[in-house]
Design a protein around this motif. Structure first.
Motif, PDB file in Angstrom:
ATOM      1  N   ARG A 375       0.843  -1.202   0.000  1.00 32.47           N
ATOM      2  CA  ARG A 375       0.000   0.000   0.000  1.00 32.47           C
ATOM      3  C   ARG A 375       0.874   1.247   0.000  1.00 32.47           C
ATOM      4  NH1 ARG A 375      -2.998  -3.085  -1.479  1.00 32.47           N
ATOM      5  NH2 ARG A 375      -5.070  -3.673  -0.698  1.00 32.47           N
ATOM      6  N   GLY A 376       2.002   1.169  -0.692  1.00 33.54           N
ATOM      7  CA  GLY A 376       2.919   2.299  -0.749  1.00 33.54           C
ATOM      8  C   GLY A 376       2.535   3.293  -1.816  1.00 33.54           C
ATOM      9  N   PRO A 377       3.500   4.135  -2.231  1.00 33.11           N
ATOM     10  CA  PRO A 377       3.203   5.183  -3.220  1.00 33.11           C
ATOM     11  C   PRO A 377       2.943   4.638  -4.614  1.00 33.11           C
ATOM     12  CG  PRO A 377       5.551   5.120  -2.739  1.00 33.11           C
ATOM     13  CD  PRO A 377       4.901   4.190  -1.757  1.00 33.11           C
ATOM     14  N   GLY A 378       3.243   3.370  -4.860  1.00 34.61           N
ATOM     15  CA  GLY A 378       3.010   2.798  -6.176  1.00 34.61           C
ATOM     16  C   GLY A 378       4.144   3.099  -7.146  1.00 34.61           C
ATOM     17  N   ILE A 379       3.981   2.614  -8.371  1.00 33.60           N
ATOM     18  CA  ILE A 379       5.002   2.784  -9.408  1.00 33.60           C
ATOM     19  C   ILE A 379       4.358   3.468 -10.603  1.00 33.60           C
ATOM     20  CG2 ILE A 379       6.663   1.597 -10.902  1.00 33.60           C
ATOM     21  CD1 ILE A 379       6.607  -0.730  -8.947  1.00 33.60           C
ATOM     22  N   ASP A 380       4.981   4.548 -11.067  1.00 33.23           N
ATOM     23  CA  ASP A 380       4.476   5.235 -12.249  1.00 33.23           C
ATOM     24  C   ASP A 380       4.491   4.287 -13.448  1.00 33.23           C
ATOM     25  OD1 ASP A 380       4.050   7.584 -10.908  1.00 33.23           O
ATOM     26  OD2 ASP A 380       6.071   8.349 -11.317  1.00 33.23           O
ATOM     27  N   PRO A 381       3.501   4.380 -14.325  1.00 34.77           N
ATOM     28  CA  PRO A 381       3.478   3.507 -15.513  1.00 34.77           C
ATOM     29  C   PRO A 381       4.765   3.589 -16.337  1.00 34.77           C
ATOM     30  CG  PRO A 381       1.358   4.602 -15.244  1.00 34.77           C
ATOM     31  CD  PRO A 381       2.273   5.211 -14.228  1.00 34.77           C
ATOM     32  N   ALA A 382       5.370   4.771 -16.391  1.00 31.20           N
ATOM     33  CA  ALA A 382       6.593   4.923 -17.179  1.00 31.20           C
ATOM     34  C   ALA A 382       7.792   4.237 -16.538  1.00 31.20           C
ATOM     35  CB  ALA A 382       6.911   6.408 -17.376  1.00 31.20           C
ATOM     36  N   ASP A 383       7.682   3.917 -15.249  1.00 33.52           N
ATOM     37  CA  ASP A 383       8.817   3.325 -14.532  1.00 33.52           C
ATOM     38  C   ASP A 383       8.684   1.827 -14.338  1.00 33.52           C
ATOM     39  OD1 ASP A 383       9.848   5.850 -14.290  1.00 33.52           O
ATOM     40  OD2 ASP A 383       8.994   6.197 -12.295  1.00 33.52           O
ATOM     41  N   ARG A 384       7.612   1.198 -14.831  1.00 35.42           N
ATOM     42  CA  ARG A 384       7.342  -0.196 -14.484  1.00 35.42           C
ATOM     43  C   ARG A 384       8.336  -1.176 -15.094  1.00 35.42           C
ATOM     44  NH1 ARG A 384       0.692   0.101 -14.872  1.00 35.42           N
ATOM     45  NH2 ARG A 384       0.456   1.395 -12.988  1.00 35.42           N
ATOM     46  N   GLU A 385       8.987  -0.807 -16.164  1.00 27.45           N
ATOM     47  CA  GLU A 385      10.048  -1.650 -16.702  1.00 27.45           C
ATOM     48  C   GLU A 385      11.410  -1.248 -16.171  1.00 27.45           C
ATOM     49  OE1 GLU A 385      10.016  -1.871 -20.917  1.00 27.45           O
ATOM     50  OE2 GLU A 385       7.953  -2.644 -21.038  1.00 27.45           O
ATOM     51  N   ALA A 386      11.571   0.052 -15.935  1.00 23.54           N
ATOM     52  CA  ALA A 386      12.873   0.548 -15.492  1.00 23.54           C
ATOM     53  C   ALA A 386      13.190   0.162 -14.057  1.00 23.54           C
ATOM     54  CB  ALA A 386      12.928   2.074 -15.650  1.00 23.54           C
ATOM     55  N   VAL A 387      12.177  -0.196 -13.249  1.00 28.31           N
ATOM     56  CA  VAL A 387      12.452  -0.508 -11.843  1.00 28.31           C
ATOM     57  C   VAL A 387      13.338  -1.742 -11.696  1.00 28.31           C
ATOM     58  CG1 VAL A 387      10.364   0.561 -10.945  1.00 28.31           C
ATOM     59  CG2 VAL A 387      10.303  -1.838 -11.689  1.00 28.31           C
ATOM     60  N   PHE A 388      13.437  -2.560 -12.750  1.00 31.31           N
ATOM     61  CA  PHE A 388      14.282  -3.745 -12.678  1.00 31.31           C
ATOM     62  C   PHE A 388      15.707  -3.478 -13.167  1.00 31.31           C
ATOM     63  CE2 PHE A 388       9.951  -5.452 -12.992  1.00 31.31           C
ATOM     64  CZ  PHE A 388       9.934  -6.296 -11.901  1.00 31.31           C
ATOM     65  N   ASP A 389      15.991  -2.222 -13.558  1.00 31.41           N
ATOM     66  CA  ASP A 389      17.352  -1.871 -13.935  1.00 31.41           C
ATOM     67  C   ASP A 389      18.195  -1.644 -12.692  1.00 31.41           C
ATOM     68  OD1 ASP A 389      16.559  -1.983 -16.553  1.00 31.41           O
ATOM     69  OD2 ASP A 389      16.256   0.200 -16.736  1.00 31.41           O
ATOM     70  N   ARG A 390      19.496  -1.838 -12.849  1.00 29.15           N
ATOM     71  CA  ARG A 390      20.399  -1.661 -11.713  1.00 29.15           C
ATOM     72  C   ARG A 390      20.484  -0.191 -11.313  1.00 29.15           C
ATOM     73  NH1 ARG A 390      25.191  -5.529 -14.182  1.00 29.15           N
ATOM     74  NH2 ARG A 390      24.038  -7.487 -14.005  1.00 29.15           N
ATOM     75  N   PHE A 391      20.394   0.069 -10.011  1.00 25.60           N
ATOM     76  CA  PHE A 391      20.546   1.385  -9.386  1.00 25.60           C
ATOM     77  C   PHE A 391      19.438   2.353  -9.771  1.00 25.60           C
ATOM     78  CE2 PHE A 391      24.878  -0.289 -10.051  1.00 25.60           C
ATOM     79  CZ  PHE A 391      25.263  -0.429  -8.724  1.00 25.60           C
ATOM     80  N   TYR A 392      18.345   1.817 -10.353  1.00 23.01           N
ATOM     81  CA  TYR A 392      17.267   2.732 -10.737  1.00 23.01           C
ATOM     82  C   TYR A 392      16.462   3.120  -9.510  1.00 23.01           C
ATOM     83  CZ  TYR A 392      13.284   4.789 -13.080  1.00 23.01           C
ATOM     84  OH  TYR A 392      12.299   5.654 -13.488  1.00 23.01           O
ATOM     85  N   ARG A 393      16.181   4.415  -9.392  1.00 19.53           N
ATOM     86  CA  ARG A 393      15.339   4.920  -8.294  1.00 19.53           C
ATOM     87  C   ARG A 393      14.286   5.825  -8.905  1.00 19.53           C
ATOM     88  NH1 ARG A 393      18.136   4.735  -3.467  1.00 19.53           N
ATOM     89  NH2 ARG A 393      16.144   5.256  -2.503  1.00 19.53           N
ATOM     90  N   GLY A 394      12.997   5.480  -8.683  1.00 22.31           N
ATOM     91  CA  GLY A 394      11.920   6.299  -9.202  1.00 22.31           C
ATOM     92  C   GLY A 394      11.822   7.632  -8.482  1.00 22.31           C
ATOM     93  N   ALA A 395      11.062   8.548  -9.107  1.00 23.27           N
ATOM     94  CA  ALA A 395      10.926   9.887  -8.517  1.00 23.27           C
ATOM     95  C   ALA A 395      10.278   9.838  -7.145  1.00 23.27           C
ATOM     96  CB  ALA A 395      10.118  10.782  -9.466  1.00 23.27           C
ATOM     97  N   ARG A 396       9.375   8.875  -6.913  1.00 24.54           N
ATOM     98  CA  ARG A 396       8.669   8.798  -5.624  1.00 24.54           C
ATOM     99  C   ARG A 396       9.510   8.165  -4.533  1.00 24.54           C
ATOM    100  NH1 ARG A 396       2.696   6.509  -7.515  1.00 24.54           N
ATOM    101  NH2 ARG A 396       2.279   8.085  -9.131  1.00 24.54           N
ATOM    102  N   THR A 397      10.627   7.511  -4.876  1.00 16.34           N
ATOM    103  CA  THR A 397      11.419   6.774  -3.876  1.00 16.34           C
ATOM    104  C   THR A 397      12.843   7.290  -3.768  1.00 16.34           C
ATOM    105  OG1 THR A 397      12.049   5.130  -5.555  1.00 16.34           O
ATOM    106  CG2 THR A 397      10.062   4.691  -4.257  1.00 16.34           C
TER     107      THR A 397
END
Length: 465
Positions: A375-397
């Motif tokens: 129940r966290g902030p969720g993942i932006d649709p544009a980041d749903r593939e990039a979250v599995f890249d190394r050292f990737y950090r979304g804008a919300r995290t």
């Protein structure tokens, strides 16, 4: 000077081909020689019988047989007296068996005798009025034919072997030409470490298959080196920030020794401890990602439901969070057990880290699919593939502690086992991140992960209810 490897292989193959040809030709020559010898012997025997029949008929009629080269004719009386019919020929010794035929007038006798160094075939037949006729035929003609055939067969076989060796050398050289090209290319790659070098074209034969295998291996090496280079570049970038913070805090403590307020020193020390812990986590995950400790672990059949219960129980005990496990027709999957355990741990760690403390985390297993919902902030649709890249950090995290390697480890491990990963939005808000693995098949299985939790299954059922 050492011989080149391709010449050694060419020589060996040629030697094998010539040896096989020599064996086949020798066998054919021996069989032919024996066949011709038997044929000549049969012809000689028929000729001796024909001559004996002719002499027998003429002598019975009181006529003298015409002389013939290599033939000696004579008549033997019952007492053993010899009358030569061909004065130019040698006198044939009368054996006991031939004398018996002359004395009894019955039967006949065929024998081989050596007279004056020459071998004769001698046939004795009885005469109607007593005595017997003896016809001796020299084997010199047959021996000459036999020797001539033997020399011709030997010469022909030797010439055929020479031609076979020459043709084999050139043909094997053409066959091994792609191997030589491949060997030169791989030697160039080894010497220059240039993995972008193109391999020779691959044909449809075994050499082409070998070339394609080398190409696959070269592509794997290229990907591995590129991944290592990216890992080093990303790691150096990620390590620079906490190291700079640690160095700055240490220099500040050094310059302000004894002059800083207690609360300032406490804040600087707290920063040092936090950044050092982050560095420790980052280095540990970097080592796991670079070495992949479970690469050599053999795949096995894993019960996803039992694995989920096991992982949830450990995280409940460690974090005190509410973690619920739900299932919907779970199926056994084929994967590396400990590597899969690490993946589920990383998924739960992310969910616990990014969701509020008073919200539940749900671990759901459906068929061969396992997902973790928070129940966290969720993942932006544009980041749903990039979250599995190394050292990737979304804008919300960006402000949340972490290395950004947890989901990259999940991606690498799951894809290595033939599975896929996914990320999306959970129902009711939050994120849903998970994995799908190949089914283990209909064969009977024995779960290898989560066995020690079987005694807690009733508790798990109550949690699901």
């Amino acid at each position: 000077m050492a011989r080149r490897p391709h010449l050694m292989l060419r020589t060996k193959i040629t030697a094998v081909v010539v040896a096989a040809a020599a064996l086949a030709m020798t066998l054919a020559a021996v069989m032919s020689y024996r066949g011709v010898s038997d044929l000549v012997g049969e012809e000689m025997e028929r000729g001796l019988e024909d001559r004996t029949h002719t002499v027998h008929t003429l002598v019975s009629a009181g006529l003298a047989p015409p002389p013939r080269r290599g033939i000696a004719d004579q008549v033997v009386s019952e007492r053993g007296t010899v009358r030569r019919l061909t004065p130019s020929g040698p006198e044939i010794p009368v054996s006991a068996a031939a004398l018996e035929v002359a004395r009894t007038g019955k039967g006949g006798h065929l024998e081989d005798l050596v007279v004056d160094g020459t071998e004769y075939g001698v046939l004795t037949r009885p005469l109607p009025r007593g005595g017997a006729v003896m016809v001796a035929q020299s084997y010199e003609g047959a021996a000459r034919v036999d020797d001539a055939f033997l020399w011709r067969v030997t010469g022909t076989t030797a010439a055929a072997l020479a031609v076979s060796a020459l043709l084999s050398w050139f043909v094997v050289g053409r066959v091994l030409r792609p191997v030589r090209r491949l060997a030169r290319t791989t030697a160039h790659i080894t010497a220059t470490r240039d993995l972008t070098t193109e391999l020779p074209p691959a044909g449809p034969d075994e050499v082409g298959q070998l070339t394609r295998s080398f190409a696959s291996m070269l592509n794997a090496l290229r990907r591995s080196r590129d991944q290592q280079q990216r890992l080093v570049q990303d790691a150096s970038h990620e390590l620079r920030t906490p190291l700079t913070s640690v160095r700055g805090s240490a220099e500040l403590l050094q310059r302000g020794r004894g002059r800083l307020a207690a609360e300032d020193e406490e804040q600087i020390l707290s920063t040092l401890v936090t950044e050092t812990a982050a560095l420790d986590d980052l280095v540990r995950e970097l080592v796991e990602l670079a070495t992949d400790r479970y690469t050599d672990e053999p795949p096995a059949t894993v019960d996803l439901a039992v694995l989920a219960e096991d992982t949830a129980l450990r995280h409940r005990t460690r974090t005190g969070r509410t973690i619920t496990v739900t299932t919907d027709d779970p199926l056994p999957v084929r994967a590396r057990p400990r590597a899969l355990q690490r993946c589920v741990d990383n998924l739960l760690n992310n969910a616990v880290k990014f969701s509020p403390a008073d919200t539940p985390v749900v671990l759901h297993v459906e068929g061969c699919r396992l997902s973790v919902r928070d129940r966290g902030p969720g993942i932006d649709p544009a980041d749903r593939e990039a979250v599995f890249d190394r050292f990737y950090r979304g804008a919300r995290t960006q402000s949340t502690p972490g290395s950004g390697l947890g989901l990259a480890i999940v991606h690498d491990s799951v894809t290595a086992d033939g599975g896929t990963v996914f990320a999306g939005a959970a129902e009711g808000g939050g994120a849903e991140v998970g994995l799908t693995l190949p089914a283990a098949g209909p064969a009977p299985y024995a779960p290898v992960v989560g066995r020690r939790l079987r005694k807690h299954v009733p508790q798990a059922r109550r949690i699901r209810e």
